[in-house]
Design an enzyme around this catalytic site. Structure first.
Site, mmCIF file in Angstrom:
data_model
loop_
_atom_site.group_PDB
_atom_site.id
_atom_site.type_symbol
_atom_site.label_atom_id
_atom_site.label_comp_id
_atom_site.label_asym_id
_atom_site.label_seq_id
_atom_site.Cartn_x
_atom_site.Cartn_y
_atom_site.Cartn_z
ATOM 1 N N ASP A 9 -3.802 -0.919 -7.516
ATOM 2 C CA ASP A 9 -3.078 0.127 -7.127
ATOM 3 C C ASP A 9 -1.982 0.541 -8.333
ATOM 4 O O ASP A 9 -0.892 1.276 -8.217
ATOM 5 C CB ASP A 9 -1.828 -0.370 -6.099
ATOM 6 N N GLY B 275 -2.726 3.171 -10.187
ATOM 7 C CA GLY B 275 -2.687 4.656 -10.328
ATOM 8 C C GLY B 275 -3.964 4.944 -11.202
ATOM 9 O O GLY B 275 -4.121 5.818 -11.845
ATOM 10 N N LYS B 276 -4.996 3.949 -11.113
ATOM 11 C CA LYS B 276 -6.154 4.471 -11.763
ATOM 12 C C LYS B 276 -7.169 5.442 -11.310
ATOM 13 O O LYS B 276 -7.607 6.330 -12.090
ATOM 14 C CB LYS B 276 -7.143 3.132 -11.465
ATOM 15 N N GLY B 277 -6.914 5.952 -9.763
ATOM 16 C CA GLY B 277 -7.420 7.100 -9.296
ATOM 17 C C GLY B 277 -6.964 8.226 -10.113
ATOM 18 O O GLY B 277 -7.762 9.257 -10.693
ATOM 19 N N GLY C 298 -8.786 1.626 -2.826
ATOM 20 C CA GLY C 298 -7.965 3.027 -2.271
ATOM 21 C C GLY C 298 -7.533 3.867 -3.237
ATOM 22 O O GLY C 298 -6.599 3.035 -3.882
ATOM 23 N N HIS C 299 -8.046 4.726 -3.932
ATOM 24 C CA HIS C 299 -7.460 5.594 -4.885
ATOM 25 C C HIS C 299 -6.922 6.755 -4.467
ATOM 26 O O HIS C 299 -7.808 7.752 -3.597
ATOM 27 C CB HIS C 299 -8.304 6.020 -6.105
ATOM 28 N N GLN D 104 -9.506 -2.230 -7.850
ATOM 29 C CA GLN D 104 -8.651 -3.408 -8.003
ATOM 30 C C GLN D 104 -8.042 -3.630 -9.410
ATOM 31 O O GLN D 104 -7.898 -2.515 -9.981
ATOM 32 C CB GLN D 104 -9.436 -4.694 -7.489
ATOM 33 N N ARG E 72 -0.467 -1.546 3.866
ATOM 34 C CA ARG E 72 0.530 -2.406 3.859
ATOM 35 C C ARG E 72 1.550 -2.350 3.083
ATOM 36 O O ARG E 72 1.275 -1.776 1.907
ATOM 37 C CB ARG E 72 -0.383 -3.737 3.607
ATOM 38 N N ARG F 152 3.554 -3.065 -0.245
ATOM 39 C CA ARG F 152 3.374 -3.716 -1.592
ATOM 40 C C ARG F 152 4.473 -4.470 -1.883
ATOM 41 O O ARG F 152 5.714 -3.863 -2.015
ATOM 42 C CB ARG F 152 2.896 -2.720 -2.572
ATOM 43 N N ASP G 278 8.362 7.717 -13.418
ATOM 44 C CA ASP G 278 9.525 8.520 -12.869
ATOM 45 C C ASP G 278 10.209 7.807 -11.682
ATOM 46 O O ASP G 278 11.493 7.973 -11.381
ATOM 47 C CB ASP G 278 8.784 9.676 -12.090
ATOM 48 N N VAL H 122 4.208 10.707 -14.707
ATOM 49 C CA VAL H 122 5.748 10.909 -14.523
ATOM 50 C C VAL H 122 5.598 11.651 -13.150
ATOM 51 O O VAL H 122 6.571 12.235 -12.483
ATOM 52 C CB VAL H 122 6.420 11.943 -15.360
HETATM 53 P P1 GDP Z 1 -5.172 3.094 -7.523
HETATM 54 O O1 GDP Z 1 -6.020 2.193 -6.684
HETATM 55 O O2 GDP Z 1 -4.974 2.228 -8.897
HETATM 56 O O3 GDP Z 1 -5.840 4.419 -7.931
HETATM 57 O O4 GDP Z 1 -3.790 3.323 -7.235
HETATM 58 P P2 GDP Z 1 -3.331 3.866 -5.875
HETATM 59 O O5 GDP Z 1 -3.995 5.568 -5.546
HETATM 60 O O6 GDP Z 1 -3.466 3.015 -4.845
HETATM 61 O O7 GDP Z 1 -1.800 4.123 -5.958
HETATM 62 C C1 GDP Z 1 -1.233 4.956 -6.859
HETATM 63 C C2 GDP Z 1 -0.098 5.678 -6.072
HETATM 64 O O8 GDP Z 1 0.739 6.281 -7.223
HETATM 65 C C3 GDP Z 1 -0.958 6.815 -5.609
HETATM 66 O O9 GDP Z 1 -0.413 7.436 -4.446
HETATM 67 C C4 GDP Z 1 -0.709 8.088 -6.624
HETATM 68 O O10 GDP Z 1 -0.901 9.268 -6.234
HETATM 69 C C5 GDP Z 1 0.546 7.665 -6.999
HETATM 70 N N1 GDP Z 1 0.759 7.948 -8.746
HETATM 71 C C6 GDP Z 1 0.014 7.768 -9.773
HETATM 72 N N2 GDP Z 1 0.567 7.974 -10.788
HETATM 73 C C7 GDP Z 1 1.737 8.392 -10.524
HETATM 74 C C8 GDP Z 1 2.874 8.722 -11.318
HETATM 75 O O11 GDP Z 1 2.825 8.620 -12.537
HETATM 76 N N3 GDP Z 1 3.864 8.993 -10.686
HETATM 77 C C9 GDP Z 1 4.058 8.901 -9.374
HETATM 78 N N4 GDP Z 1 5.131 9.129 -8.507
HETATM 79 N N5 GDP Z 1 3.238 8.464 -8.494
HETATM 80 C C10 GDP Z 1 2.105 8.355 -9.169
#
Ligand code: GDP
Length: 422
Positions: A13, A15-17, A40-41, A218, A297, A299, A327, A408
């Site tokens: 989670d 923010g890899k997506g 889930g991305h 993951q 869920r 976190r 941010d 950010v």
């Molecule tokens: P992943 O599984 O690693 O891709 O992460 P998720 O998508 O589950 O969770 C990351 C969440 O943070 C998502 O809702 C993104 O849109 C959000 N996100 C990613 N980068 C940033 C950021 O720099 N700032 C903020 N506020 N949200 C972010």
């Protein structure tokens, strides 16, 4: 540099997506190399939100998207995701799936549920999507692979054995292999045209000099070998997994970057040394919207944990850190960093692999000044307030890996690269 692996440096989670979507603009091919629908991305681009579970985040840019042999594929869930993406305007015509990817079938989900329930207090916190049981069948050599759909007789034989084993484990005759085979063969007309020898396809792309991005799902500390076992996933989210899970040799990987939130989160059970159970954790959760994409869920939240990131740097060979959600920390008068762990008055050097010890360590904090500025409009790294830059510099110094990109905000554009990634 034409090949780049992006891994989660914490517990997923991170923010890899978003990072993969951003980097996909430059890539030609994006490869998912492990995991299943437990991932889930979220990608937000042009005001639209795309929720991805299996399809690589490069889909939003319409790139060649590969689901490698290391992925476990839930056929119905995958086709549904493809339909949803197409309905959102994504070009899904260049998605391909490895012949060797194992399938997640109904009995894997039933096993996942029954095993997790049976664990009671000792539950692992799985997403109940059948991922673990599918990997187990793969290791036990009774799995069913996507390519088996080409040969109905072979598929039926494989299913006979696997279903018998599953029914025995479940303690009842719940599943019928003939009916499952019929269901799968009904999906074959849509799946077969997508199947390829993806190892050959990806290696040919590298031969051509294409830019290839490998997307881990993951995170490092959920890796079955390098994570907080047994509170882990059943595959290898670490950088080495990119080679195994796509059929690309290690000599062909040019660079590995780790994605880390500016703080730390974890979903599910297992030790989490920097976890804040009080108001600071609640604050991070509410500000960061820390609720799972796949499961909803809440976190668990805590401050940036340097021992976790140093361990990720070690086992992945990280050349850079992409720090997301900076941010979220705006408006705090001070920000804390876990710089080390202590146990029984002794400072630990490495990252403990024994989860019981990890659950007992005490975090050692360093405090740095916070910043009140809203960062969401920053266009370049230099636009960040000096205290925010100092925080990132300190984290980089402690981890021993430079910060190469900062997030950010959730929008694609709210990304501040410090250097070219490829
Ligand atoms: P992943 O599984 O690693 O891709 O992460 P998720 O998508 O589950 O969770 C990351 C969440 O943070 C998502 O809702 C993104 O849109 C959000 N996100 C990613 N980068 C940033 C950021 O720099 N700032 C903020 N506020 N949200 C972010």
């Amino acid at each position: 540099m034409p090949t780049l692996v992006v891994v989660g440096a914490q517990w997923g989670d991170e923010g890899k997506g978003k990072v993969t979507d951003y980097l996909s603009a430059e890539a030609d091919t994006v490869v998912r190399y492990q995991g299943g629908t437990n991932a889930g991305h979220t990608v937000i681009a042009g005001g639209r939100e795309y929720r991805l579970h299996l399809v690589p985040s490069g889909i939003v840019h319409g790139k060649v998207c590969v689901l490698g042999n290391g992925v476990v594929l839930d056929p119905a869930a995958f086709l549904q995701e493809m339909d949803e993406l197409a309905a959102q305007g994504c070009d899904v015509g260049r998605v391909v799936v490895s012949d060797n990817a194992h399938l997640i079938l109904a009995y894997h989900k039933a096993l996942d549920r029954s095993e997790e329930t049976g664990r009671g207090e000792a539950r692992i916190g799985t997403t109940l999507r059948g991922v673990g049981p599918a990997y187990r069948d793969k290791a036990a050599r009774i799995g069913v692979r996507a390519g088996d759909l080409r040969y109905p007789d072979l598929l039926r034989r494989r299913l006979d054995g696997a279903v018998a084993a599953a029914n025995q484990a479940l303690g009842q005759t719940e599943f019928h292999s003939a009916a499952l085979a019929d269901e799968l063969l009904a999906l074959a007309p849509r799946l077969l045209p997508l199947l390829r020898d993806t190892a050959e396809l990806v290696n040919q792309a590298i031969d051509r000099g294409d830019k290839v991005l490998f997307e881990g799902a993951q995170g490092t500390h959920l890796d079955i070998d390098h994570g907080t076992y047994p509170f882990v996933t059943s595959s290898h989210p670490t950088a080495g997994g990119a080679c195994i899970g796509s059929g690309v040799g290690p000599t062909r990987i040019d660079r590995v970057v780790g994605v880390a939130k500016a703080y730390t989160t974890r979903v599910g059970d297992g030790p989490f040394p920097s976890e804040e159970l009080g108001p600071e954790g609640d604050l991070l959760r509410e500000r960061g919207g820390e609720y799972g994409t796949t499961t909803g869920r809440p976190r668990r939240c805590g401050w940036c944990d340097v021992p976790v990131l140093r361990h990720a740097a070690l086992v992945n060979g990280l050349g850079g850190l992409c720090v997301t959600k900076l941010d979220t920390l705006s408006g705090l008068s001070r920000v804390r960093i876990v710089v080390a762990y202590e146990h029984e008055g002794r400072r630990l050097t490495g990252f403990p692999h024994d989860v019981d010890l990890l659950a007992q360590v005490r975090p050692v904090y360093e405090e740095v000044p916070g910043w009140s500025d809203d960062l969401s409009g920053a266009q370049r790294f230099e636009d960040l307030p000096a205290t925010a830059r100092a925080y990132l510099d300190r984290v980089a110094e402690l981890v021993g890996v430079p910060v190469v990109m900062v997030g950010v905000g959730a929008e694609r554009g709210q990304t501040l690269p410090r250097e070219s990634m490829f």
